[in-house]
Design an enzyme around this catalytic site. Structure first.
Site, PDB file in Angstrom:
ATOM      1  N   LYS A 110       0.809  -1.139  -0.054  1.00  0.00           N
ATOM      2  CA  LYS A 110       0.097  -0.080  -0.121  1.00  0.00           C
ATOM      3  C   LYS A 110       0.981   1.394   0.006  1.00  0.00           C
ATOM      4  O   LYS A 110       0.380   2.187  -0.533  1.00  0.00           O
ATOM      5  CB  LYS A 110      -0.953   0.230   1.330  1.00  0.00           C
ATOM      6  CG  LYS A 110      -1.927  -0.971   1.107  1.00  0.00           C
ATOM      7  CD  LYS A 110      -3.310  -0.492   0.623  1.00  0.00           C
ATOM      8  CE  LYS A 110      -4.115  -1.554   0.330  1.00  0.00           C
ATOM      9  NZ  LYS A 110      -4.618  -2.669   0.927  1.00  0.00           N
ATOM     10  N   LYS A 189      -6.038 -10.430 -15.163  1.00  0.00           N
ATOM     11  CA  LYS A 189      -6.993 -10.612 -14.022  1.00  0.00           C
ATOM     12  C   LYS A 189      -7.931  -9.404 -14.012  1.00  0.00           C
ATOM     13  O   LYS A 189      -7.577  -8.153 -13.849  1.00  0.00           O
ATOM     14  CB  LYS A 189      -6.021 -10.622 -12.781  1.00  0.00           C
ATOM     15  CG  LYS A 189      -6.742 -10.844 -11.274  1.00  0.00           C
ATOM     16  CD  LYS A 189      -5.852 -10.733 -10.314  1.00  0.00           C
ATOM     17  CE  LYS A 189      -6.727 -10.808  -8.970  1.00  0.00           C
ATOM     18  NZ  LYS A 189      -6.943  -9.853  -8.072  1.00  0.00           N
ATOM     19  N   LYS A 192     -10.606  -3.862 -10.164  1.00  0.00           N
ATOM     20  CA  LYS A 192     -11.057  -2.507 -10.297  1.00  0.00           C
ATOM     21  C   LYS A 192      -9.856  -1.771 -10.623  1.00  0.00           C
ATOM     22  O   LYS A 192     -10.096  -0.762 -11.050  1.00  0.00           O
ATOM     23  CB  LYS A 192     -11.907  -2.313  -9.006  1.00  0.00           C
ATOM     24  CG  LYS A 192     -11.283  -2.135  -7.784  1.00  0.00           C
ATOM     25  CD  LYS A 192     -12.316  -1.836  -6.786  1.00  0.00           C
ATOM     26  CE  LYS A 192     -11.584  -1.943  -5.324  1.00  0.00           C
ATOM     27  NZ  LYS A 192     -11.335  -3.134  -5.092  1.00  0.00           N
TER      28      LYS A 192
END
Ligand code: ADP
Ligand code: TRP
Length: 320
Positions: A110, A189, A192
């Site tokens: 992240k 894959k 979103k």
């Protein structure tokens, strides 16, 4: 056997989420006493818009109920309706070495993606451990990306039990290794983050447009085609029986069928599969009081277990 899993509310669900997470969660109900919660505290680590978080949380509840979660059997709840997990997270923090969290990939990933290095994001696995240990879950089904978090959970449970005496049940991870990666319209894959998704609750013209966009090679109508390397066929497989797959594969190999035909077959299958789920969701949207009631009852069931665990843990550490 008690089974628990959490789902982050993070936007409109797509077919990858459906086959990778939602369908397995619905099937869990057959396997034991299931607890499924919407991890809205966890979502705060990446979503900092109150209205968006509220809406996405509501959407996940609607999506899961529409997809077949049976609230008579399964406790479906919002994580934030079981605030006991925070006290438990604090108790666990005190047996959690910094190094254990510093090693977690999800935090590092992240940060690499540009998220700010906040304490919430860093402490994410401790809260996740509290979710699991609060209800003394035996089995925790998750995707591969969550494997390390389950190892942290087991570590913390062992450290706590060794320090203070047996309080927590050690959960067994159940990693969904065998779910196929669903490809997106571009063949990568479906995710979103890649803008290549087909949403479950998309329908009509927008859905048709999306399906027609699926990337294929440029073989002409009459040329023989290879089903195994085709994205349309890969998606078709998810929705059809083996006989149907064999029949379509035969048409691919024989030539004389364009990709447009295969896409139409896929679209029909998707509409057939998701039709009843979309209908159920429309009914639920008209019955938000019912949905709230389901979430409230689910939270009561989970809270009762969490309180029991918390009393034992508070006694063990000397708070009571
Ligand atoms: P996204 O990649 O769209 O952000 P998430 O990471 O939020 O999706 O995934 C939520 C759940 O859906 C996870 O359990 C993950 O394993 C599953 N999932 C997501 N994309 C796919 C896919 N393309 N194929 C199979 N499972 C998927
Ligand atoms: N971290 C999980 C995910 O992103 C969601 C989650 C939070 C969870 N708490 C949990 C999953 C407890 C299983 C058990 O997918």
């Amino acid at each position: 056997m008690r089974i628990l899993t959490g789902i982050q509310p993070s936007g409109k669900l797509h077919i990858g989420n459906y086959f990778g997470a939602m369908k397995p969660a619905v099937e869990l109900q057959e396997q034991g006493d299931a607890y499924i919660f919407i991890a809205n505290y966890h979502a705060m680590t990446t979503v900092q818009d109150g209205n968006a978080l509220r809406e996405m949380t509501r959407d996940v509840a609607l999506d899961f109920l529409a997809a077949g979660i049976d609230p008579e059997r399964t406790a479906l709840y919002r994580q934030s309706d079981v605030p006991e997990v925070h006290e438990l997270a604090w108790l666990l923090s005190n047996v959690c070495p910094m190094g254990l969290l510093e090693r977690c990939h999800s935090y590092k990933d992240k940060i690499a993606k540009g998220f700010l290095p906040m304490h919430g994001l860093f402490a994410y696995p401790v809260l996740m451990a509290a979710d699991i240990l609060a209800v003394q879950s035996n089995v925790v089904p998750v995707g591969k990306d969550q494997k390390q978090h389950l190892e942290v959970t087991r570590d913390l449970a062992i450290k706590f039990n060794n320090t203070y005496g047996e309080v927590f049940t050690l959960p067994e991870p159940s990693i969904r290794e065998n779910v196929a990666v669903v490809p997106g319209v571009d063949g990568q894959k479906m995710s979103k983050s890649y803008d290549n998704t087909i949403e479950i609750f998309m329908e009509g013209k927008p859905l048709k447009k999306r399906v027609m966009k699926i990337l294929t090679d440029s073989k002409e109508m009459d040329e023989p085609k290879d089903p195994e390397s085709c994205n349309v066929f890969a998606l078709y497989k998810l929705f059809s029986s083996e006989e149907e797959q064999a029949a379509l594969a035969e048409r691919y190999r024989a030539g004389g069928m364009g990709y447009g035909h295969a896409k139409t077959e896929l679209l029909d299958k998707m509409n057939e599969h998701f039709g009843p789920i979309r209908e159920k969701r429309r009914e639920l949207v008209e019955n938000m009081d019912y949905v709230e009631d389901v979430l409230k009852k689910g939270a009561e069931r989970a809270s009762a277990l969490a309180r029991e665990t918390l009393v034992k843990a508070r006694q063990a550490v000397g708070l009571e």
